[in-house]
Design a protein around this motif. Sequence first.
Motif, short mmCIF file in Angstrom:
data_model
loop_
_atom_site.label_atom_id
_atom_site.label_comp_id
_atom_site.label_asym_id
_atom_site.label_seq_id
_atom_site.Cartn_x
_atom_site.Cartn_y
_atom_site.Cartn_z
N VAL A 165 1.08 -1.12 -0.01
CA VAL A 165 0.03 -0.07 0.05
C VAL A 165 0.98 1.48 0.04
N GLN A 166 2.04 1.26 0.89
CA GLN A 166 2.91 2.42 0.84
C GLN A 166 3.71 2.66 -0.31
N TYR A 167 3.91 1.64 -0.98
CA TYR A 167 4.87 1.58 -2.05
C TYR A 167 3.80 2.21 -3.34
N LEU A 168 2.54 1.74 -3.43
CA LEU A 168 1.53 2.31 -4.70
C LEU A 168 0.97 3.62 -4.02
N GLU A 169 1.38 4.13 -2.95
CA GLU A 169 1.00 5.52 -2.56
C GLU A 169 -0.41 5.57 -2.76
N MET A 170 -1.10 4.60 -2.34
CA MET A 170 -2.65 4.41 -2.35
C MET A 170 -3.42 5.34 -1.52
N ILE A 171 -2.73 5.69 -0.40
CA ILE A 171 -3.68 6.49 0.50
C ILE A 171 -3.31 7.94 0.17
N GLU A 172 -4.45 8.67 -0.27
CA GLU A 172 -4.29 10.12 -0.51
C GLU A 172 -3.98 10.78 0.89
N ASN A 173 -3.20 11.85 1.09
CA ASN A 173 -3.12 12.58 1.81
C ASN A 173 -2.97 13.86 1.41
N PRO A 174 -3.81 14.63 1.10
CA PRO A 174 -3.88 16.07 0.37
C PRO A 174 -3.31 17.13 1.55
#
Length: 999
Positions: A447-456
């Motif tokens: 998940v971290q590698y794919l940068e799936m979690i948006e953090n605007p």
Amino acid sequence: MAEHEHEFEGHEEELEAPKDSLWRDEHEMEKSANIVYFLTLGIVSGLILREINKKTKFPYSPMILSLGILLGLLQKSLGYVGESASILSKMHPHLIVFVFVPVLLFESAFNCDWYTFKYQMVNILLLAGPGCGWGAILLGAVFKMVLRYDDHDMTWYQAFTLGSVLSATDPVAVVALLKELGASLAFNHLIEGEALLNDGVAMVFFIFFNKFSKAASGKGEAVTASQVVLNFVRNSLVGPALGLILGILAALWTKRILGDDIEVTWLTFVFTYLTFYWAEFCFFKTSGLLAVVGLGLFWSAFGKTRIRSSVEHSVHTVWGFVQYSCDTLIFLLVGIIVGTQVIEETFIHKSDYIRMIVFYFFMILARFIMILTFWPFLRCFGYPISKSEFIVLVYGGLRGALGLTLSLMVGCDEELPARFRHLSVFYGAGMAAITNLINGTTCKALVQYLEMIENPVVKKKVYKKYLEELIVNSQDKMRELESDQFYSMADWNKVNQLIGQPKFIEKIEKLETEIKYMIGSNKVSSNSSNLYEGLTDQEIFGEVRYRIYRIMKGLYYDKFEYGLCEEDTVRLLVESSDIGLDHTKAILNIWDQLYKNFLNFSSVNFFFKVKEMPFIGPFARDYMIKHLGFVYDVTTTFLSCANEAFHLTESFPMSKDAVRVVMEELNKEIEKAEGYLSILNDTFPEIVRAIQTKRASHSILTHQRHYLDETQQNGLVDDKEYQLLKKEINTRLVDLENHQFDMILPSFHVLAMEFPIFSGLVSTDLDNIIKSAYEKKFGPDEIIYEQGMTCQNIYIVSKGNVVDEFQGGSIKKGLGSLITYTNLIGDGTCMSTAKTTADSLLYSLNLKILKDLMNKNPDFEFKIYINSVEYLRKMFENQAGPLAHLEIKRLLDFFRTKSKLRKFTTNQKCDFIFGGYLFRGELKDINNKVYSQYTYIPPQDTECLVTKDCQCLIFEDSVESFNNQMLKQLDLDPHKDQQIQERYSQIKRTSMMDKSKHH
């Protein structure tokens, strides 16, 4: 003969004496105690691993599974504990399904976010229905075509049976991880919803393929195409339908339970198991798992609001404990069975271990193909899925409890070949272990590698602001403790270190650097106090709408908590906010979302016409009261909350232009709702009267219950008296639900006697009002009176709607309203222009009689004056001060409880310690500032001098503090951000100085 007797005697020695009916086997008792002891140790072990999970963030499910595998491998050397593990490893798989799975399925369905789940429903059904079947076929093909198992190992039908077993996902670890990382609720529900439904669907496919397998081998009945279709429909549709029906029955039962959290909690458990057993064994022989899912989803959508707020916390606490216990024990059992399988297996060859490793990769590939097959549909329905989410959806399809349980069912079926039975358990156990230990532990890195979690940037800024506020609050608490004699010797520098203040400051500095990088250092400075600086207008508009939806959601729950709206009402209103939170970039569209849930008036008109007919009449009346009661409740609750939110938005600490634009959007929604309410009042005044009566009764009874609880907690009422009064109030609440209301408009004589403003008048005064009153009809857009003309009458609206227009605004009034209070306190001329908006019926009251009554009845006069402020604060908005921004219900409540009406003559002095409102006359403060009529008077430290006879409200509490208390409660203090920023900057400088001194 003797020989036969001798033979009998020999056998007699072998026969046991008949046992007494009360005899019990001590060995079996010890074995049972052994199992209970082991399960207790399992829960204790789970608690220890839970603490490890908190410290290390290592997924919980793989840890408890690993412990189970270890116990299974070492069971022979663990003595007492190992013996228990051995017994549990041979537990019948049906027992696991009967005891653990219904609880886990119901809890998962019950606690899902129904709005998000419903929005994702098509995608969930695609993955859990045809997706599960297609996955089973793909996995079956892998066994036959890739791993090359021949028919002696498993036939094609048996391969599909095993494929069905392994197609059920159980991504507990992945869902927990995604929630922890902050993944979108929509994606979490897609994964969790698929697992929730495919448990039952996988079992349906398992049963079908298993029947085909037995029929092909000659050990079962032949299966026809019609039987396949009929069985599939019965299992996939009848089960959820049965769950829905039982959910309705449970909700109706729960509705009648008041203040008994034990009974409500037990009811949810009882119906969970009854639903499973009735579906599986008693009635339709359908899927018990899907029936439980249907029950849980019904409770998620409609049942939660049936649970009274006083017991809701207890229900969720108990279910949370049971879910955690069952989850722990079932993964522990899975691990033990896997470990036992490794050391006791004799039907598994060495080549099977290699094949299992190969199968693991092909299982992921098969899931990839399955999801890719439905990818065009997944992109059309529900929330859009990104490519990174697609990868996590493939990789996160863990196998777990149900898959292993189904494989054990195959293992227990003696009609199937031994080799296939053992292969089923081997692959079920192996995939449960491998996917949880590999996928479950590495998914975070993926998940971290794919940068799936948006953090605007907005989230980072909000988090930074929160940390600053946390530091400031901690420092305030430290200053408080420093003055306490019991902490006089504390090392406060050490305290700063121990509470983590330097670490928090480092986090804030890191966030500032990230924010600079994200929006450009030329756009925002690191010490900027404006949370929304550097954002586009569209982003700020979205943030304003986001706050409005969140505030209104909180206000809806507040109304429900205090009995001011019904459970179905709050469910619909909260759902409208949830929809809005998904579309903050679009203009506010709240009312249209609500309106589409209302029936057309034509259908209600039909029931209104037949309400007096025999047989159908009572049902028609009941329907109209319930349906229009729901519509009225939704509309009025929305209007109340929207008006309150409208005033609160002025305190948002962001661009006033953006706030103004969104406030205009909200005002349009309010106007739409007011228009609809006017139509409702005009069309069905009889029903509105009954609805208002019921709502008022419900609100007061709920208030009585809250008051009773508070006094009992403070020790002001005896426990025995408390229980008796509580039971009586609860009984009245239940009776209110079933009360039959008359739907007849009263005469004006009755209406006047019940009119709130006239309550407390003696009968002679009330008779004088009634005798002077007469009925007057007005057509649409007809003027009742005009501003500036001599005022002779006051009106009560019996039917229709009236708009009071004045310079700078207007107020719309409907059924039961008095028009207008300002004419009663003025100088004899009308202060506004009133006209009808539709055919209206008004009762005209003599102005002189009412004014005479005001002069001799102070309570009546007080009511007139405080109600007039609703108009006066709009007519003279520039003079209203903080009164202009308070929601009218809160404002009137403040006046009733925190003010007094006083009269003063010229040259008298008067105190306004907490402020007041001047209706008539003139006065000046110590600085010679003059206050004229219809003006808010701010709190004064010194007395004011009356320069012209005056009449005013004197407040007993500050309006500003009352307003600020609301703002702080909703975190809307406009000066809070700046104050926190200044305080934090000072603390940071002090911390840096202390750090340099230390070095």
